[in-house]
Design a protein around this motif. Structure first.
Motif, PDB file in Angstrom:
ATOM      1  N   SER A 153      40.334  43.903  44.558  1.00 33.35           N
ATOM      2  CA  SER A 153      40.208  42.796  43.609  1.00 33.35           C
ATOM      3  C   SER A 153      41.514  42.014  43.536  1.00 33.35           C
ATOM      4  N   THR A 154      41.499  40.928  42.785  1.00 37.03           N
ATOM      5  CA  THR A 154      42.715  40.135  42.596  1.00 37.03           C
ATOM      6  C   THR A 154      43.825  40.980  41.971  1.00 37.03           C
ATOM      7  N   LYS A 155      43.473  41.779  40.981  1.00 37.53           N
ATOM      8  CA  LYS A 155      44.465  42.627  40.302  1.00 37.53           C
ATOM      9  C   LYS A 155      45.135  43.575  41.298  1.00 37.53           C
TER      10      LYS A 155
ATOM     11  N   ILE B 172      47.418  41.615  43.716  1.00 41.48           N
ATOM     12  CA  ILE B 172      48.674  41.207  43.079  1.00 41.48           C
ATOM     13  C   ILE B 172      49.653  42.376  43.044  1.00 41.48           C
ATOM     14  N   LYS B 173      49.148  43.571  42.755  1.00 42.19           N
ATOM     15  CA  LYS B 173      50.006  44.756  42.718  1.00 42.19           C
ATOM     16  C   LYS B 173      50.644  45.001  44.089  1.00 42.19           C
TER      17      LYS B 173
ATOM     18  N   SER C 235      40.425  40.634  49.792  1.00 46.28           N
ATOM     19  CA  SER C 235      41.642  39.896  49.432  1.00 46.28           C
ATOM     20  C   SER C 235      42.546  39.774  50.639  1.00 46.28           C
TER      21      SER C 235
END
Length: 345
Positions: free
Chosen positions: A268-270, A273-274, A209
């Motif tokens: 990961s995307t999650k 984002i965090k 990412s």
């Protein structure tokens, strides 16, 4: 003498040249770079050359084929990081940029020994200590030698036994990888390490990412508060982003101007984002006043997040483009927000 018009990695230099050097080897035995650009060409051609060849130390500036001077990557990136530099220099002749840089030339004869050249290089003024060297090959021919190559060659010929020389090499490594204003990694480091992480995640078949970050309404901030305040703002934001990432494998770099990039392997995307939310919140907490912002009384940032599992048949620049597009969307939707790339590969 070996001249090179493209970039060459240090490992290639080791293989092709270092093993053949001897005590009285001269500079012209090193791998040299001979890319030339006419002084009347626009600055964007110089920018393209440095972008196309990430390890190129400097470009020879000529006028109708006659050597005039050299512009180094370090000096070019430094001046381009200043506000308004793109408008001032990209479309105008390189001559204007050369005058603004006030380049101090150091020309060494090609038949100077590597030992003498190293000693002379380290006696240069501090501000140009790590600049590439212009090599006079005689008959009006010139080339550029990377100071990295010179120090490595000297080390191979005669081990760096003095404390000063060892310290100079270590400082050079740090300086080469760090942005002078923000003290975080620079674009050169990003270019190299991003490719390495792309290859590593390709082998592991794991997520990679990146987060693109841009300071909202920075031009207005710079115009209102002044360039010194603008530089201080960029520094504080850079350090805030850096302090928002915790893992040693993650890193942040200055991508250009008021834009930054965060690289997150195995994320990961999650997870990305965090981290983006943490960055945005931490920037808000430092409360840098911004009276000319249309969205906040304090400095804010927009962020674009993109995630992919790299594959051999996918070019590495795709992920950067995805994050950049997400950042563009965040700005179009009002700024001071996070947007996630929706592109599927």
């Amino acid at each position: 003498m070996q001249t090179q018009t493209l970039t060459t990695s240090l490992s290639e230099i080791n293989q092709k040249i270092l093993s053949s050097l001897h005590l009285n080897s001269t500079i012209q035995e090193l791998l040299l770079y001979s890319i030339e650009i006419d002084i009347l060409n626009p600055g964007e051609e110089l920018a393209k050359t440095f972008r196309d060849f990430p390890l190129l130390p400097g470009v020879l500036i000529v006028k109708q084929g006659k050597f005039m001077n050299m512009i180094s990557r370090v000096h070019f990136l430094e001046i381009m990081s200043h506000p308004y530099s793109l408008e001032l220099f990209m479309k105008r002749p390189i001559k204007i940029l050369l005058e603004a840089l006030r380049v101090q030339s150091f020309i060494f004869s090609g038949d100077m020994t590597i030992r003498d050249a190293t000693k002379k290089s380290l006696q240069r003024p501090t501000e140009v200590l790590y600049e590439p060297i212009i090599v006079d090959l005689s008959n009006q021919k010139y080339a550029v030698a990377d100071i990295h190559q010179l120090l490595m060659a000297h080390s191979e010929i005669h081990e760096l036994t003095t404390k000063k020389l060892k310290q100079a090499y270590n400082e050079l490594e740090i300086l080469t990888n760090l942005d002078g204003l923000t003290n975080i990694y620079n674009r050169r480091y990003f270019n190299i390490c991003y490719e390495q992480e792309w290859q590593r995640m390709t082998r592991k078949k794991e997520y990679l990412s990146i987060i693109m970050c841009d300071i909202d309404y920075f031009k207005q901030y710079n115009d209102y508060y002044g360039h010194l305040a603008g530089d201080e703002c960029i520094y504080k934001i850079a350090q805030t982003i850096k302090n928002s990432i915790k893992r040693s494998s993650d890193f942040v770099a200055r991508y250009g101007g008021e834009e930054f990039v965060v690289v997150l392997p195995d994320t990961s995307t999650k997870g990305a984002i965090k981290i983006a939310e943490d960055i945005k919140d931490n920037v808000k907490k430092i409360q840098i006043p911004h009276k000319k912002s249309s969205i906040s009384e304090y400095i804010s940032i927009s962020l674009g997040v993109a995630t992919i599992i790299p594959k051999v048949d996918i070019p590495s620049h795709i992920l950067i483009s995805m994050a950049d597009q997400a950042l563009y969307t965040a700005k179009n939707k009002g700024r001071n927000r996070i947007e996630i790339s929706q592109k599927n590969l």
